[in-house]
Design an enzyme around this catalytic site. Structure first.
Site, PDB file in Angstrom:
ATOM      1  N   ASP A 103       0.858  -1.195   0.000  1.00  0.00           N
ATOM      2  CA  ASP A 103       0.000   0.000   0.000  1.00  0.00           C
ATOM      3  C   ASP A 103       0.893   1.243   0.000  1.00  0.00           C
ATOM      4  O   ASP A 103       2.109   1.154   0.171  1.00  0.00           O
ATOM      5  CB  ASP A 103      -0.889  -0.046   1.260  1.00  0.00           C
ATOM      6  CG  ASP A 103      -1.928   1.072   1.281  1.00  0.00           C
ATOM      7  OD1 ASP A 103      -2.315   1.579   0.218  1.00  0.00           O
ATOM      8  OD2 ASP A 103      -2.359   1.448   2.406  1.00  0.00           O
ATOM      9  N   GLU A 137       2.673   4.957  -4.070  1.00  0.00           N
ATOM     10  CA  GLU A 137       2.752   5.898  -5.217  1.00  0.00           C
ATOM     11  C   GLU A 137       4.124   6.564  -5.287  1.00  0.00           C
ATOM     12  O   GLU A 137       4.548   6.843  -6.408  1.00  0.00           O
ATOM     13  CB  GLU A 137       1.637   6.951  -5.085  1.00  0.00           C
ATOM     14  CG  GLU A 137       0.236   6.376  -5.207  1.00  0.00           C
ATOM     15  CD  GLU A 137      -0.190   5.502  -4.027  1.00  0.00           C
ATOM     16  OE1 GLU A 137       0.286   5.758  -2.900  1.00  0.00           O
ATOM     17  OE2 GLU A 137      -0.972   4.578  -4.237  1.00  0.00           O
ATOM     18  N   ASP A 159      -9.199   3.829  -2.344  1.00  0.00           N
ATOM     19  CA  ASP A 159     -10.202   4.248  -1.365  1.00  0.00           C
ATOM     20  C   ASP A 159     -11.491   4.741  -2.001  1.00  0.00           C
ATOM     21  O   ASP A 159     -11.731   5.947  -2.116  1.00  0.00           O
ATOM     22  CB  ASP A 159      -9.612   5.326  -0.461  1.00  0.00           C
ATOM     23  CG  ASP A 159      -8.384   4.814   0.274  1.00  0.00           C
ATOM     24  OD1 ASP A 159      -8.201   3.581   0.336  1.00  0.00           O
ATOM     25  OD2 ASP A 159      -7.602   5.637   0.781  1.00  0.00           O
TER      26      ASP A 159
HETATM   27  O1  MIG Z   1      -3.466   6.350   4.639  1.00  0.00           O
HETATM   28  O2  MIG Z   1      -3.509   1.114   5.772  1.00  0.00           O
HETATM   29  O3  MIG Z   1      -5.970   2.502   0.494  1.00  0.00           O
HETATM   30  O4  MIG Z   1      -7.007   0.343   1.950  1.00  0.00           O
HETATM   31  O5  MIG Z   1      -6.864   0.511   4.739  1.00  0.00           O
HETATM   32  C1  MIG Z   1      -4.320   5.249   4.539  1.00  0.00           C
HETATM   33  C2  MIG Z   1      -4.633   1.914   5.943  1.00  0.00           C
HETATM   34  C3  MIG Z   1      -3.524   4.004   4.318  1.00  0.00           C
HETATM   35  C4  MIG Z   1      -4.847   3.285   2.434  1.00  0.00           C
HETATM   36  C5  MIG Z   1      -5.429   2.106   1.732  1.00  0.00           C
HETATM   37  C6  MIG Z   1      -6.480   1.471   2.600  1.00  0.00           C
HETATM   38  C7  MIG Z   1      -5.861   1.072   3.928  1.00  0.00           C
HETATM   39  C8  MIG Z   1      -5.266   2.287   4.611  1.00  0.00           C
HETATM   40  N1  MIG Z   1      -4.271   2.907   3.733  1.00  0.00           N
END
Ligand code: MIG
Length: 770
Positions: free
Chosen positions: A396, A399, A484
């Site tokens: 996650d 980017e 999200d």
């Molecule tokens: O700043 O890990 O898109 O699925 O639950 C948020 C927490 C960070 C973004 C992801 C989301 C995840 C969340 N993450």
């Protein structure tokens, strides 16, 4: 070299091309005196004529190395294949293609849209092409838009922007592949550059597209000549690679939450699934399993014995997936940070100092995933998880998202910032480059490092990696979800064109958060979402920190039983879904497909983006609005059975629109007359489904389908250890034709039924003999 003008198309812009004597390099110059070199090459890929333009600023040595192309590399665990027949399994096809010199005059023959391009500023190329009135534009991957991308601007620079409003532009992934439909024919263009690209697809309605690339490096533009949509996808996925078969368990239902706060909650959620007989394979641990958000650690207070938890869940047939973010907490007492720093794995600013940015762990350093040694180092860290028995990794924030630097480019009207004004520098194969030149590779190379790490740690198991950010070619390593979304009907609706487009751009293993991530879902929305989600190849319920509880049982009996029914249906369809992943390996076809994929000469089908094909034979047309009980459904050519219509239901003739009602727990789909759908007897996990009896459900008097057997976990299928059957129904008889036999499959019972998918359908025994 003498430069003389040969041809100037349109105004002061464009392509003053001169062939330098004796070579295929065309030199370009222009009024602004920003020279660059350009070569033209052509090749035939999957029967499609492809023209490749390579261009680079005069003062560089050529186009930079492409991370998008599927080029054979030992690093990826891919060895040159020995068995020619199985060459479709091996990567590296792009590397073996033979390109021949071409001329700029081939350009209009292959891509008849009067393409012109020019270097218009030191760090910028512009491309223009015509978009005649009838043109539909498909592709460009993850966009908050209907299928037809025409009439607006699409900026491709990977960005974490959780506000998925209609005004939103940059998304998490950049897939710069555009399909163009014109007068019944398809073409495509793929601009291979991981820098920021802005595709203005005729936002001012003057019939012209303007594509801007913000880069000081060279690029490759691939133009695909006229061919059916599926052939264009096949050719593109030969260039950028295809997904391998996922581990079978990863096709099952996954349950996630930001976050299950502690061990007790996780055990309780798992128990509920089993007690309530709702199929589920996976529990996902979001960031709060960690110790103060340090990746490769677990909290001692909340998950005191993660290994035991993972082991106990495994006894109950659950797999565990953990999230991993790229930011490594800057903490001199934290081994991952000190080791990474010592080995020089983290990115530095232009002045040579360590770059740090704030994310969940606070001030953090970021690995440079462009470098092979760093990918190895990062991959090896995953021994922490494999030792615990964790089965999959969710990458996650890649980017990368950095709390105070989330919008890397505010606009791209001017020039790319100089290196010193970019976040950090990265080491590309040709040397140090500013991050924005290669930003779109960050997430893809992180998932590659993860894939390779898991593969090295557990060589006999196919890794499961899920990513948020990515770029062309990421399908070789990872599944994706689309970030999200919100618990809004609009986002349920949007998931269809978004996922279909991601699939067309080569990434088949995709889904969105079922129920919606942000805000509170409702029982009705959740149930309807499952009626669509059961056809997402990546099938996960996930929800943000602040939303209400979103597991299927929090909304009362009616919603729970509808959700259960849809999840069960997904499990029963696993044999069919498996053949679709296999088909993707053969021809690059996505799993969720636009109507145009199969309704080739049907102009009306082009504009339908609230329905999709799940493979060739199932057409999904779900209810996507609150309080609606019916909807209008466009059936393309052919005859169509409601999937749950039962054995006495008459098919509807295609080529027209019907108003169709779907019950609250009815699967909103149709089956093509003439097809056979392999469906398993219900089990609670995907692994158990592998051994469950399979019924071939026959639709029509004369029908066909396919059926695949392989071990569901290892890479042995790449060495031919799989069985592929063509199943045929003719004159009342079912027969299985082996197309390939290499796997000693465990015993399984087979049945046939006619047109009836219900678990208690009348069925007759059937033996697959060979
Ligand atoms: O700043 O890990 O898109 O699925 O639950 C948020 C927490 C960070 C973004 C992801 C989301 C995840 C969340 N993450």
């Amino acid at each position: 070299m003498a430069k003389q003008s040969s041809q100037v198309k349109n105004e002061e812009y464009w392509l003053e091309a001169r062939r330098s004597p004796g070579s295929s390099v065309l030199a370009f110059s222009d009024a602004e005196n920003l020279p660059y070199q350009c070569t033209f090459h052509k090749c035939e890929i999957a029967g499609v004529s492809v023209l490749r333009l390579d261009a680079w600023p005069d003062d560089q040595n050529g186009v930079p190395f492409s991370f998008a192309l599927d080029i054979e590399e030992e690093e990826d665990g891919i060895e040159p294949e020995s068995n020619q027949e199985l060459s479709f399994f091996s990567a590296g096809e792009a590397g073996r293609l033979e390109w021949q010199d071409a001329k700029d005059s081939d350009l209009n023959a292959i891509f008849p849209f009067d393409l012109r391009f020019q270097r218009t500023a030191e760090s910028r190329f512009n491309f223009r092409f015509h978009l005649p009135e009838d043109v539909r534009c498909y592709g460009l991957g993850e966009r908050l838009s209907g299928l037809n991308r025409r009439g607006t601007v699409h900026t491709l620079i990977n960005t974490d922007n959780p506000r998925h409003l209609p005004s939103m532009d940059s998304m998490y992934k950049s897939l710069p592949l555009l399909f163009i439909w014109h007068q019944g024919q398809w073409h495509a263009a793929f601009l291979d550059s991981p820098a920021c690209q802005k595709w203005d697809l005729d936002s001012s309605l003057n019939g012209e597209a303007l594509l801007t690339l913000l880069s000081r490096r060279g690029w490759q533009l691939y133009l695909f000549g006229q061919a059916p949509l599926k052939d264009l996808v096949a050719a593109y996925t030969i260039l950028t690679g295809r997904s391998k078969l996922p581990p079978h368990w990863a096709l099952g239902h996954q349950q996630s939450r930001w976050s299950y706060p502690d061990e007790k909650t996780v055990r309780e959620v798992a128990r509920q699934f089993r007690d309530r007989s709702i199929p589920c394979d996976t529990i996902v641990l979001d960031i709060d399993y960690m110790d103060d958000y340090r990746v490769f650690t677990a909290s001692r207070e909340r998950f005191p014995d993660l290994k035991k938890l993972v082991g106990d869940l495994a006894c109950d047939s659950f797999k565990v997936i953990t999230i991993v973010d790229p930011g490594v907490k800057k903490d001199p007492k934290y081994a991952v940070f000190t080791d990474g720093k010592k080995q020089g794995c983290f990115v530095k600013r232009a002045d040579g100092k360590l770059y740090t940015g704030k994310v969940w762990p606070g001030v953090s350093a970021f690995p440079d995933f462009l470098r092979k040694e760093v990918r190895r180092w990062w991959g090896a860290q995953h021994g922490f998880y494999t030792d615990l028995g964790v089965k999959g990794i969710w990458t996650d924030m890649n980017e990368p998202a950095i709390f105070d630097a989330n919008e890397p480019l505010s606009g791209i009207e001017g020039e790319l910032p100089v290196d010193a004004d970019q976040l950090f520098m990265q080491e590309a194969p040709e040397g140090l480059v500013g991050h924005l030149e290669v930003r779109n590779l960050y997430g893809m190379q992180m998932s590659r490092a993860t894939w390779q790490g898991l593969k090295a740690l557990r060589p006999k198991e196919r890794p499961f990696v899920l990513t948020r950010a990515g770029y062309a070619g990421m399908q070789r390593y990872t599944a994706v979800w689309l970030g999200d979304n919100n618990s809004w009907w609009e986002h349920l609706q949007m998931s269809i064109p978004m996922l279909v487009s991601v699939g067309l751009c080569g990434v088949p293993f995709a889904g969105v958060d079922i129920g919606g991530f942000a805000f509170d879902t409702t029982g009705e929305l959740l149930a309807r979402w499952y009626s669509v989600g059961l056809f997402y190849p990546f099938f996960r319920n996930h929800c943000a920190l602040s939303g209400r509880l979103q597991e299927p049982w929090h909304f009362g009996e009616k919603v729970e039983s509808a959700a259960r029914k849809f999840i069960e249906f997904h499990y029963r369809l696993l044999p069919y879904l498996q053949t679709l992943f296999f088909e993707h390996m053969l021809n690059g076809a996505p799993i969720m497909r636009p109507l145009a994929f199969h309704a080739e000469n049907d102009e009306h089908a082009l504009d339908v983006d609230d329905q999709f094909f799940f493979g060739k034979d199932i057409l999904v047309a779900p209810i996507l609005h609150r309080a609606k009980r019916s909807r209008s459904v466009y059936l393309p050519e052919g005859n169509w059975y409601r999937i749950e219509g039962g054995k006495n239901d008459a098919p509807l003739a295609g080529g027209r629109t019907y108003e169709v009602a779907f019950g609250f727990d009815e699967v909103p789909a149709f089956v093509r007359e003439g097809s056979i759908i392999p469906m398993a007897e219900l089990r609670m996990t995907a692994d158990q489904v592998r051994e469950a009896p399979v019924t071939f459900v026959v639709f029509g008097q004369s029908a066909e389908g396919s059926y695949l057997e392989e071990d569901g976990i290892s890479f042995d299928y790449e060495a031919g250890e799989f069985n592929l059957y063509q199943i045929q129904f003719r004159k009342g008889q079912l027969a299985a034709q082996p197309l390939s036999m290499g796997y000693a499959a465990p015993e399984r019972q087979f049945f046939m039924s006619r047109q009836d998918v219900s678990p208690d359908a009348a069925r007759t025994k059937f033996a697959i003999s060979c």
